[in-house]
Design a protein around this motif. Sequence first.
Motif, PDB file in Angstrom:
ATOM      1  N   ARG A 319       0.834  -1.212   0.000  1.00  0.00           N
ATOM      2  CA  ARG A 319       0.000   0.000   0.000  1.00  0.00           C
ATOM      3  C   ARG A 319       0.861   1.251   0.000  1.00  0.00           C
ATOM      4  N   ILE A 320       1.946   1.226   0.750  1.00  0.00           N
ATOM      5  CA  ILE A 320       2.844   2.389   0.787  1.00  0.00           C
ATOM      6  C   ILE A 320       3.485   2.600  -0.576  1.00  0.00           C
ATOM      7  N   VAL A 321       3.955   1.493  -1.205  1.00  0.00           N
ATOM      8  CA  VAL A 321       4.579   1.603  -2.531  1.00  0.00           C
ATOM      9  C   VAL A 321       3.579   2.128  -3.544  1.00  0.00           C
ATOM     10  N   SER A 322       2.324   1.612  -3.492  1.00  0.00           N
ATOM     11  CA  SER A 322       1.302   2.051  -4.433  1.00  0.00           C
ATOM     12  C   SER A 322       1.007   3.538  -4.285  1.00  0.00           C
ATOM     13  N   ARG A 323       0.930   3.992  -3.066  1.00  0.00           N
ATOM     14  CA  ARG A 323       0.599   5.403  -2.840  1.00  0.00           C
ATOM     15  C   ARG A 323       1.719   6.327  -3.279  1.00  0.00           C
ATOM     16  N   TYR A 324       2.949   5.927  -3.087  1.00  0.00           N
ATOM     17  CA  TYR A 324       4.074   6.825  -3.369  1.00  0.00           C
ATOM     18  C   TYR A 324       4.877   6.387  -4.590  1.00  0.00           C
ATOM     19  N   ARG A 325       4.242   5.569  -5.449  1.00  0.00           N
ATOM     20  CA  ARG A 325       4.954   5.051  -6.617  1.00  0.00           C
ATOM     21  C   ARG A 325       5.512   6.165  -7.490  1.00  0.00           C
ATOM     22  N   ASP A 326       4.721   7.215  -7.659  1.00  0.00           N
ATOM     23  CA  ASP A 326       5.130   8.300  -8.562  1.00  0.00           C
ATOM     24  C   ASP A 326       5.800   9.454  -7.835  1.00  0.00           C
ATOM     25  N   ALA A 327       6.103   9.277  -6.576  1.00  0.00           N
ATOM     26  CA  ALA A 327       6.739  10.369  -5.828  1.00  0.00           C
ATOM     27  C   ALA A 327       8.074  10.717  -6.453  1.00  0.00           C
ATOM     28  N   GLY A 328       8.283  11.991  -6.712  1.00  0.00           N
ATOM     29  CA  GLY A 328       9.551  12.440  -7.295  1.00  0.00           C
ATOM     30  C   GLY A 328       9.563  12.417  -8.804  1.00  0.00           C
ATOM     31  N   HIS A 329       8.461  11.908  -9.426  1.00  0.00           N
ATOM     32  CA  HIS A 329       8.423  11.835 -10.893  1.00  0.00           C
ATOM     33  C   HIS A 329       7.282  12.649 -11.474  1.00  0.00           C
TER      34      HIS A 329
END
Length: 335
Positions: A319-329
């Motif tokens: 869930r954490i990876v899914s939520r922040y997958r696009d962080a920084g991009h």
Amino acid sequence: MPIRADRLIQALLLLQGRAHITAAELAAELEVSVPTARRDLEALAMSGVPIYPSRGRGGGWRLIGGARTDLTGLTQGEVSSLLVALSQSGAATPERIAAIRKLIRAVPEPFREGAQRVAATTVREAPWGATETDAVPPAVAELQRAIAGGFRVELRYDGASAGAAFEAVPVMVGSRGARWYLIAAPVIAETDVADGAALRTYRADRILDVRVLSSRGSVAAGFDHSRVWSEMVERVEEMRGSVRAVVGVEPWAVKALRDRFGVQARMLADAPDGEGRVRMEISAHRVDALAEQLAGWTGAAEVIEPAAVRVALRQLGERIVSRYRDAGHGPQESS
């Protein structure tokens, strides 16, 4: 050196057996320093015991005439048992109960009620892991003194808003395993009676400062100390929870996890296993709550079992990876 209730009672017994005693003589008997013995004598006087100092040749501390009582029948074994039982134990062996009753009858009237209160409000129990040390937090002795005198205390507690001081009536002190607790409550408005509906539990080792006040504080008539203690134990047991995980912890992080989880953490082995990790048991009330609490320790600890907690941690990570997958991009902000 903190004043201990057991030492004060031993000093009282010595006073009752002699015409007078000097601070130096008391220090030798109790194996403490002369200044400590003098503070003990002063503490007895402050608690209401009718003693007074006399100066000059043949001087020393004396009980006011008529306050001396007959200690016939109180054996050395009973005294030794009582010195521990009165301040640190709620165990109810027949010998211990007999010793407490004999001493309460023997002590001077002004001190009798306080002795009864301390005996009734101090508990020591063994569960929640082996007791690591016999040391009692310094705050406990001051809390017992307040209970004996029927006074409120001013507390500063680690966890209260910025360590701000607040007043409370100390209702009970006791230990469960190696940890000591205080049960206390504010007074009901415009009374000196503790509010039984506002009881709170505090860890004695987290009390930053305790000061005995001159304001009176007591519990309501018929207050059931045994029930209150049992309910506190039940609440803490619930906090520990029925869900337990075996965790392999890096040795450098063991103390940090024990500080963080408190009674919810238990050592399973003191020595590292074949992978260089120490095994601990961490508890919580639900699988998801336990996973959430352990997620922040991934760099120092790995859940070995049960599988349900490992699965919950994996799902939390997904869930954490899914939520922040696009962080920084995301799209670049214009300057």
